[in-house]
Design an enzyme around this catalytic site. Sequence first.
Site, PDB file in Angstrom:
ATOM      1  N   ASP A   1     -18.743   7.901 -92.139  1.00  0.00           N
ATOM      2  CA  ASP A   1     -20.204   7.913 -92.266  1.00  0.00           C
ATOM      3  C   ASP A   1     -20.805   9.307 -92.203  1.00  0.00           C
ATOM      4  O   ASP A   1     -21.947   9.496 -91.776  1.00  0.00           O
ATOM      5  CB  ASP A   1     -20.861   7.030 -91.175  1.00  0.00           C
ATOM      6  CG  ASP A   1     -20.392   5.595 -91.266  1.00  0.00           C
ATOM      7  OD1 ASP A   1     -20.061   5.155 -92.375  1.00  0.00           O
ATOM      8  OD2 ASP A   1     -20.359   4.923 -90.218  1.00  0.00           O
TER       9      ASP A   1
ATOM     10  N   GLY B   1     -18.873   2.102 -96.451  1.00  0.00           N
ATOM     11  CA  GLY B   1     -20.235   1.924 -96.957  1.00  0.00           C
ATOM     12  C   GLY B   1     -20.763   3.306 -97.276  1.00  0.00           C
ATOM     13  O   GLY B   1     -21.000   4.094 -96.365  1.00  0.00           O
TER      14      GLY B   1
ATOM     15  N   THR C   1     -14.178  -3.693 -89.016  1.00  0.00           N
ATOM     16  CA  THR C   1     -15.306  -4.193 -89.812  1.00  0.00           C
ATOM     17  C   THR C   1     -15.094  -5.668 -90.172  1.00  0.00           C
ATOM     18  O   THR C   1     -15.958  -6.275 -90.797  1.00  0.00           O
ATOM     19  CB  THR C   1     -15.440  -3.378 -91.111  1.00  0.00           C
ATOM     20  OG1 THR C   1     -14.200  -3.478 -91.822  1.00  0.00           O
ATOM     21  CG2 THR C   1     -15.757  -1.919 -90.826  1.00  0.00           C
TER      22      THR C   1
ATOM     23  N   GLN D   1     -13.832   6.482 -94.964  1.00  0.00           N
ATOM     24  CA  GLN D   1     -13.623   6.704 -93.525  1.00  0.00           C
ATOM     25  C   GLN D   1     -13.570   8.221 -93.227  1.00  0.00           C
ATOM     26  O   GLN D   1     -14.243   8.975 -93.903  1.00  0.00           O
ATOM     27  CB  GLN D   1     -12.352   5.992 -93.020  1.00  0.00           C
ATOM     28  CG  GLN D   1     -12.486   4.467 -92.984  1.00  0.00           C
ATOM     29  CD  GLN D   1     -12.245   3.792 -94.312  1.00  0.00           C
ATOM     30  OE1 GLN D   1     -11.244   4.022 -94.944  1.00  0.00           O
ATOM     31  NE2 GLN D   1     -13.162   2.939 -94.730  1.00  0.00           N
TER      32      GLN D   1
ATOM     33  N   LEU E   1     -28.629  17.865 -91.100  1.00  0.00           N
ATOM     34  CA  LEU E   1     -29.153  18.961 -90.283  1.00  0.00           C
ATOM     35  C   LEU E   1     -30.573  18.632 -89.832  1.00  0.00           C
ATOM     36  O   LEU E   1     -30.959  18.906 -88.696  1.00  0.00           O
ATOM     37  CB  LEU E   1     -29.141  20.262 -91.106  1.00  0.00           C
ATOM     38  CG  LEU E   1     -29.530  21.504 -90.319  1.00  0.00           C
ATOM     39  CD1 LEU E   1     -28.454  21.878 -89.320  1.00  0.00           C
ATOM     40  CD2 LEU E   1     -29.807  22.682 -91.245  1.00  0.00           C
TER      41      LEU E   1
HETATM   42  P1  GDP Z   1     -20.618   7.801 -95.850  1.00  0.00           P
HETATM   43  O1  GDP Z   1     -19.924   6.560 -95.438  1.00  0.00           O
HETATM   44  O2  GDP Z   1     -19.890   9.029 -95.406  1.00  0.00           O
HETATM   45  O3  GDP Z   1     -20.934   7.846 -97.319  1.00  0.00           O
HETATM   46  O4  GDP Z   1     -22.011   7.819 -95.068  1.00  0.00           O
HETATM   47  P2  GDP Z   1     -23.014   6.571 -94.891  1.00  0.00           P
HETATM   48  O5  GDP Z   1     -23.693   6.305 -96.167  1.00  0.00           O
HETATM   49  O6  GDP Z   1     -22.326   5.448 -94.217  1.00  0.00           O
HETATM   50  O7  GDP Z   1     -23.992   7.161 -93.783  1.00  0.00           O
HETATM   51  C1  GDP Z   1     -24.719   8.325 -93.998  1.00  0.00           C
HETATM   52  C2  GDP Z   1     -26.210   7.980 -93.812  1.00  0.00           C
HETATM   53  O8  GDP Z   1     -26.929   9.184 -93.662  1.00  0.00           O
HETATM   54  C3  GDP Z   1     -26.828   7.282 -95.006  1.00  0.00           C
HETATM   55  O9  GDP Z   1     -27.848   6.440 -94.572  1.00  0.00           O
HETATM   56  C4  GDP Z   1     -27.416   8.445 -95.828  1.00  0.00           C
HETATM   57  O10 GDP Z   1     -28.499   8.046 -96.646  1.00  0.00           O
HETATM   58  C5  GDP Z   1     -27.878   9.345 -94.728  1.00  0.00           C
HETATM   59  N1  GDP Z   1     -27.865  10.777 -95.031  1.00  0.00           N
HETATM   60  C6  GDP Z   1     -26.927  11.489 -95.713  1.00  0.00           C
HETATM   61  N2  GDP Z   1     -27.213  12.800 -95.665  1.00  0.00           N
HETATM   62  C7  GDP Z   1     -28.341  12.916 -94.939  1.00  0.00           C
HETATM   63  C8  GDP Z   1     -29.121  14.028 -94.496  1.00  0.00           C
HETATM   64  O11 GDP Z   1     -28.813  15.193 -94.762  1.00  0.00           O
HETATM   65  N3  GDP Z   1     -30.214  13.756 -93.733  1.00  0.00           N
HETATM   66  C9  GDP Z   1     -30.587  12.494 -93.398  1.00  0.00           C
HETATM   67  N4  GDP Z   1     -31.654  12.333 -92.648  1.00  0.00           N
HETATM   68  N5  GDP Z   1     -29.874  11.422 -93.791  1.00  0.00           N
HETATM   69  C10 GDP Z   1     -28.763  11.638 -94.532  1.00  0.00           C
HETATM   70  P1  IMO Z   2     -17.053   5.034 -94.463  1.00  0.00           P
HETATM   71  O1  IMO Z   2     -16.188   5.202 -95.686  1.00  0.00           O
HETATM   72  C1  IMO Z   2     -17.178   4.434 -90.151  1.00  0.00           C
HETATM   73  C2  IMO Z   2     -14.006   1.942 -88.442  1.00  0.00           C
HETATM   74  C3  IMO Z   2     -14.373   0.617 -87.827  1.00  0.00           C
HETATM   75  C4  IMO Z   2     -13.321   0.518 -86.739  1.00  0.00           C
HETATM   76  C5  IMO Z   2     -12.082   1.131 -87.414  1.00  0.00           C
HETATM   77  C6  IMO Z   2     -11.125   0.101 -87.993  1.00  0.00           C
HETATM   78  O2  IMO Z   2     -18.352   4.392 -94.726  1.00  0.00           O
HETATM   79  O3  IMO Z   2     -17.151   6.319 -93.716  1.00  0.00           O
HETATM   80  P2  IMO Z   2     -11.210  -1.408 -90.168  1.00  0.00           P
HETATM   81  O4  IMO Z   2     -12.170  -2.473 -90.598  1.00  0.00           O
HETATM   82  O5  IMO Z   2     -11.085  -0.267 -91.117  1.00  0.00           O
HETATM   83  O6  IMO Z   2      -9.866  -1.952 -89.779  1.00  0.00           O
HETATM   84  O7  IMO Z   2     -11.832  -0.823 -88.798  1.00  0.00           O
HETATM   85  O8  IMO Z   2     -12.580   1.958 -88.440  1.00  0.00           O
HETATM   86  N1  IMO Z   2     -14.439   2.137 -89.839  1.00  0.00           N
HETATM   87  C7  IMO Z   2     -15.438   2.958 -90.198  1.00  0.00           C
HETATM   88  N2  IMO Z   2     -16.292   3.679 -89.454  1.00  0.00           N
HETATM   89  N3  IMO Z   2     -17.212   4.499 -91.493  1.00  0.00           N
HETATM   90  C8  IMO Z   2     -16.354   3.815 -92.249  1.00  0.00           C
HETATM   91  O9  IMO Z   2     -16.252   3.964 -93.580  1.00  0.00           O
HETATM   92  C9  IMO Z   2     -15.426   2.945 -91.608  1.00  0.00           C
HETATM   93  N4  IMO Z   2     -14.464   2.099 -92.041  1.00  0.00           N
HETATM   94  C10 IMO Z   2     -13.860   1.634 -90.951  1.00  0.00           C
HETATM   95  O10 IMO Z   2     -15.677   0.653 -87.308  1.00  0.00           O
HETATM   96  O11 IMO Z   2     -13.657   1.356 -85.664  1.00  0.00           O
HETATM   97 MG    MG Z   3     -20.319   4.803 -94.370  1.00  0.00          MG
END
Ligand code: GDP
Ligand code: IMO
Ligand code: MG
Length: 427
Positions: A13, A40, A129, A226, A334
């Site tokens: 994330d 996600g 998840t 991840q 940031l």
């Molecule tokens: P990913 O799994 O690494 O693609 O990250 P996610 O989408 O799960 O989570 C990142 C969250 O932070 C999302 O809701 C993005 O829209 C948000 N996001 C990404 N970059 C920034 C940023 O620079 N500032 C803010 N405020 N939100 C951000």
């Molecule tokens: P993105 O790609 C954050 C975490 C779960 C759990 C562990 C194992 O969006 O960064 P799993 O279902 O994979 O067996 O769960 O990994 N986890 C994530 N945490 N971002 C993800 O994906 C994750 N995918 C799995 O919360 O701790």
């Molecule tokens: Mg994510």
Amino acid sequence: MSLVILIGAQWGDEGKGKIIDFLVKDKDIVVRYQGGNNAGHTVYFKNKKHVLHLIPSGILHPDKICLIGNGVVIDPAALLEEIKQLEQLGISIENRLKIAGNAHLIMPYHKVLDAASEESLGDNKIGTTGRGIGPCYVDKVQRCGIRLADLCAEDKNLFARKLRKNCEEKNKILAGLYGVFPVNYEKILPEYQQYGEQLQPFLVNPVSFLDEAIKSGKKILFEGAQGTGLDVDFGTYPFVTSSNPTLGGAYTGSGIGVTSISEVIGVSKAYSTRVGSGPFPSEMDDQQADEIRKIGNEFGATTGRPRRCGWIDTVQLKYACLLNGVTSLAITKLDVLDKIKTIKIITGYEKNGKNIKEFPMDMSFFQTSKLITEEWPGWEEDTSSVSRFDSLPVNAQRYLSRISELTGVKIGIISVGPLRDQTFEVE
Ligand code: GDP
Ligand code: IMO
Ligand code: MG
């Protein structure tokens, strides 16, 4: 040759989806190489939030080709739903989405096993998840998994045979070990056969697909899911996912040969988050975490769970940079620190009076270690419309420079908001 690998440097994330969306403009192909719909990845499309789980984040750009690599585990129902949602947005995936035939399928029993295993772990649960990711990878390594190519095979009975055998075995495990209701072969068979028909047109051999792309000079971006801390080998085992989000995973999960990668971009938040259980050394106290969670909207993009929040941990981040050969960092969110008065950076772990700068292999290390931290004055200014490093408040520049100094890696990209244009490169 231009091959760029993008890797989550923390616990997932980090904002990978957003950075892919920013970088893809001068690329031709985006490849997802591991994980499944546990991921996600959030991308804003026409100012609307869109979350991708299995399909590479480049799909929102109409001229890009996307490959779901063999290292990805595919829940066909989830994939077809994602395709449908894209079509509803007016995004055509025809001739743009390719799927490796040797990618493994998540079956209904994998999800049941995931839930049952978590339940049996009680307080020690991993906090998965619940998407069946772990059990699917277990079957892959156990050599009883079912691949997309099996589902779409010339021999129409191949899938049925494999499915029947798996259902028989899984039902024994489910009943004996977990006391859970059996899965129904008769029900799964036609459901999956139908998925097979729908997915057949996307199926490719990833090795020849990528070889051809590389030979014709295509620019390729590899999208990790991840993050390093969740890597099954290098993460906080056993509180990890069941794949390799790190550099090696990009090779084994996509089918690129020995070829030169021009860049490895490590994505990290300006602080840290983690969803699910497991060691999280730099975790903030509850009050500080609540504040960051609120400002940063730190709730899982897949499960909606509140994310645990922590300060940036440069021991962990440096470890991620080393093991992935990171050539530059992309620092996201940031802006979330804009109102924070004092910001901490973890620079080491204290154990028996010693300053340890190496991420431990023994996870019980953290039960008795303390954090060595630096405190940095916040900038207390809005950064969300800044588009140059030298236009950032001086304290923000100093904070970022310190992260770069401690990790030994330059910062190449800075993100100050969720939108595509709230991103800039550092010259
Ligand atoms: P990913 O799994 O690494 O693609 O990250 P996610 O989408 O799960 O989570 C990142 C969250 O932070 C999302 O809701 C993005 O829209 C948000 N996001 C990404 N970059 C920034 C940023 O620079 N500032 C803010 N405020 N939100 C951000
Ligand atoms: P993105 O790609 C954050 C975490 C779960 C759990 C562990 C194992 O969006 O960064 P799993 O279902 O994979 O067996 O769960 O990994 N986890 C994530 N945490 N971002 C993800 O994906 C994750 N995918 C799995 O919360 O701790
Ligand atoms: Mg994510």
